[in-house]
Design an enzyme around this catalytic site. Structure first.
Site, PDB file in Angstrom:
ATOM      1  N   GLU A 130       0.988  -1.453   0.330  1.00  0.00           N
ATOM      2  CA  GLU A 130      -0.021   0.102  -0.272  1.00  0.00           C
ATOM      3  C   GLU A 130       0.556   1.571  -0.234  1.00  0.00           C
ATOM      4  O   GLU A 130       0.748   2.588   0.698  1.00  0.00           O
ATOM      5  CB  GLU A 130      -0.655  -0.249   1.197  1.00  0.00           C
ATOM      6  CG  GLU A 130      -1.977  -1.255   1.495  1.00  0.00           C
ATOM      7  CD  GLU A 130      -3.038  -0.761   1.992  1.00  0.00           C
ATOM      8  OE1 GLU A 130      -2.617  -0.780   3.115  1.00  0.00           O
ATOM      9  OE2 GLU A 130      -3.962  -2.083   2.431  1.00  0.00           O
ATOM     10  N   GLU A 176      -5.888  -8.528  -0.463  1.00  0.00           N
ATOM     11  CA  GLU A 176      -6.390  -8.069   1.093  1.00  0.00           C
ATOM     12  C   GLU A 176      -8.215  -7.573   0.994  1.00  0.00           C
ATOM     13  O   GLU A 176      -7.367  -6.918  -0.430  1.00  0.00           O
ATOM     14  CB  GLU A 176      -5.631  -6.801   1.558  1.00  0.00           C
ATOM     15  CG  GLU A 176      -4.369  -6.544   1.972  1.00  0.00           C
ATOM     16  CD  GLU A 176      -4.611  -5.610   2.732  1.00  0.00           C
ATOM     17  OE1 GLU A 176      -4.846  -5.215   3.062  1.00  0.00           O
ATOM     18  OE2 GLU A 176      -3.042  -5.991   3.063  1.00  0.00           O
TER      19      GLU A 176
HETATM   20  C1  BGP Z   1      -4.344  -2.111   5.087  1.00  0.00           C
HETATM   21  C2  BGP Z   1      -3.611  -2.938   5.400  1.00  0.00           C
HETATM   22  C3  BGP Z   1      -3.179  -4.075   6.814  1.00  0.00           C
HETATM   23  C4  BGP Z   1      -4.190  -4.425   7.252  1.00  0.00           C
HETATM   24  C5  BGP Z   1      -5.802  -4.547   6.478  1.00  0.00           C
HETATM   25  C6  BGP Z   1      -7.002  -4.078   7.740  1.00  0.00           C
HETATM   26  O1  BGP Z   1      -4.487  -1.635   4.773  1.00  0.00           O
HETATM   27  O2  BGP Z   1      -2.066  -3.468   4.097  1.00  0.00           O
HETATM   28  O3  BGP Z   1      -2.322  -3.987   7.510  1.00  0.00           O
HETATM   29  O4  BGP Z   1      -4.335  -4.111   8.922  1.00  0.00           O
HETATM   30  O5  BGP Z   1      -5.812  -2.732   5.605  1.00  0.00           O
HETATM   31  O6  BGP Z   1      -7.139  -2.968   8.020  1.00  0.00           O
HETATM   32  P1  BGP Z   1      -6.852  -2.784  10.152  1.00  0.00           P
HETATM   33  O7  BGP Z   1      -6.190  -3.919  10.646  1.00  0.00           O
HETATM   34  O8  BGP Z   1      -6.721  -1.644  10.484  1.00  0.00           O
HETATM   35  O9  BGP Z   1      -8.492  -2.912   9.766  1.00  0.00           O
END
Ligand code: BGP
Length: 492
Positions: free
Chosen positions: A183, A389
């Site tokens: 990201e 993701e």
């Molecule tokens: C993305 C990241 C992850 C992950 C996910 C969910 O932006 O690459 O590392 O954690 O988001 O976000 P969060 O954990 O804040 O709910």
């Protein structure tokens, strides 16, 4: 359903949210180790006027859960077996750069770190999972920021080259799919962690907040990331032409809908896509530095100049595939200032989206937006796409029967995977779906355990207590069915 036979079904995690063991076997802190949640603007570092440098200064009143995380460093075998139990044929995690080069600027790698990942990748292969490995998931060694200012300094490219060369040489026989920077297009929203940038403070200037960066430093980091990404592709292909290198961008910023058909709003939506996704996607995939940036650089009052050699490098070394995260869509008009968190960007509420993830996070659920995103990306780049993701965080507690009935998660994956199928039917070359957080890990955004994504529950809580025992949630069985039927069970 139209999923190809070799479709990659699996899940994704990151070293810094899963492994813990933050100072074990030689590892030194990385940027996420000094934050409770990457959205925080308050890193645990302090300026030392005697040395004229930033140094580690954790806040004793904060719980840095990622330091132990869910103890994946010691438990990955049992966890990978649980993943294999769902039928995963692919698994994404990251290498913590600081396990291999603890401070980032050493000449020689740390053998203990290399051995750890060697064993982990062998374990994945033995269990029938293709490793998909992120080279940096918000994991720039802290020392590279405090000593060099981080990615705004071109020296980082040199350290990065050494690190990736080591990884490709050591793991190239076990890992074919590599992602460069997780990201990285969140650079301007989270300069410290996504950009790995820190403006080294002028001791005389006490008005700069700790950990702040100038716009010039952020754009210098942009410049260096483009060069480093191209170098990574080049090095990987030189070492082994079979290796495949992809970029990894947050693409919730593709599904940005104009509020209505006012042409001004259509233009604003287009600009938002460019400024949030394509400004990285175009150089990575098309090998060009977009001309629309000239205007942005003028407006930001910065100077960004690529040499002819750099432009040639970027042109010749585009990525082999495009990987991305998708959590939500949003709506814009000319008046809105886009906000955002780890789900991506947030603007105006979309009245057509009735589904929302439960509070306290309440992200809008837009599975059609994933189909739209896949189509836009494929039309623009004509590269294989990999979803690395997508998922939903819920506040969950284990029931008395030792399980969790997480119907909402089941519903979430069903709807999103159906739309992946529809996109493939539209003609998109999508190679896989890796669910975010198949086992509960520390939340990236908030640094807490309460926000759980897993099909597998981990007994650990926000105050740090818990047995770290694992338990299976109901969604585990549904994802297993989806994988076993290669998506076909979703037709019923
Ligand atoms: C993305 C990241 C992850 C992950 C996910 C969910 O932006 O690459 O590392 O954690 O988001 O976000 P969060 O954990 O804040 O709910």
């Amino acid at each position: 359903m139209v999923f190809p036979k070799d479709f990659m079904w699996g899940g994704a995690i990151a070293a810094n949210q899963y492994e813990g063991a933050w100072l074990e076997d030689g590892k030194q802190p990385n940027v996420t180790d000094v934050l409770v949640g990457i959205m925080s603007r308050d890193p645990g570092i302090a300026w030392n006027s005697k040395t004229g440098k930033y140094e580690l200064a954790l806040d004793p009143n904060k719980a840095y859960l990622s330091h132990t995380a869910v103890d994946g460093y010691h438990r990955y075998k049992e966890d990978l077996e649980l993943m294999a139990g769902m039928g995963f044929n692919a698994f994404r995690t990251s290498i913590a750069w600081g396990r291999i080069f603890p401070n980032g600027d050493e000449e020689k790698p740390n053998e203990a770190g290399l051995a750890f990942y060697d064993n982990m990748f062998s374990c994945m292969r033995e269990l029938g999972m293709e490793p998909v490995i992120t080279l940096s998931h918000y994991e720039t060694p802290l020392h590279l920021l405090t000593e060099y200012g981080g990615w705004s300094n071109p020296k980082l490219i040199e350290f990065w080259r050494r690190y990736v060369t080591t990884c490709f040489e050591r793991f190239g026989s076990k890992v074919k799919y590599w992602l460069t920077f997780n990201e990285v297009n969140a650079l301007f929203r989270m300069p410290f962690v996504a950009g790995g940038v820190l403006t080294i403070k002028n001791p005389a200037n006490t008005s700069d907040p700790v950990g702040s960066t100038t716009l010039q430093d952020q754009w210098d980091a942009y410049h260096n990331f483009l060069v480093a990404n191209a170098q990574t592709v080049k090095i990987a292909h030189q070492i082994n032409p079979e290796l495949k290198v992809g970029c990894m961008l947050t693409c919730s910023g593709v599904a940005i809908y104009p509020h209505n058909c006012d042409p001004a709003n259509i233009r604003v939506a287009l600009e938002a896509q460019r400024n949030n996704v394509f400004y990285f996607g175009d150089p990575f995939c098309l090998g060009i530095v977009p001309t629309y940036l000239n205007k942005r650089w003028r407006e930001d009052g910065v100077t960004v100049k690529f040499t002819d050699d750099e432009l040639e490098l970027i042109r010749k070394n585009t990525v082999d595939f495009f990987s991305f995260s998708y959590y939500r869509s949003t709506v814009v008009d000319t008046a809105i200032n886009l906000g955002g968190d780890t789900s991506g960007l947030s603007g105006i509420d979309n009245p057509f989206l009735k589904d929302k993830a439960p509070q306290p996070w309440g992200w809008p659920v837009d599975p059609d937006g994933l189909r739209y995103t896949l189509n836009v990306l494929y039309d623009r780049y004509h590269l294989p796409l990999l979803i690395v993701e997508n998922g939903v965080g819920l506040d969950e507690n284990l029931g008395e029967d030792g399980t969790i009935n997480d119907d909402f998660r089941t519903h979430y994956i069903e709807e999103h995977i159906k739309n992946v199928g529809l996109a493939i039917d539209d003609g998109v070359d999508c190679r896989g779906y890796l669910y975010w957080g198949p086992i509960d890990v520390v939340s990236a955004g908030t640094g807490e355990m309460k926000k759980r994504y897993g099909f597998v529950y981990v007994d650990r809580f926000n105050d740090g207590h818990g047995t770290l025992d694992r338990a299976i949630k109901q969604s585990y069985y549904r994802y297993k069915e989806i994988i076993e039927s290669n998506g076909a069970c979703l037709e019923q």
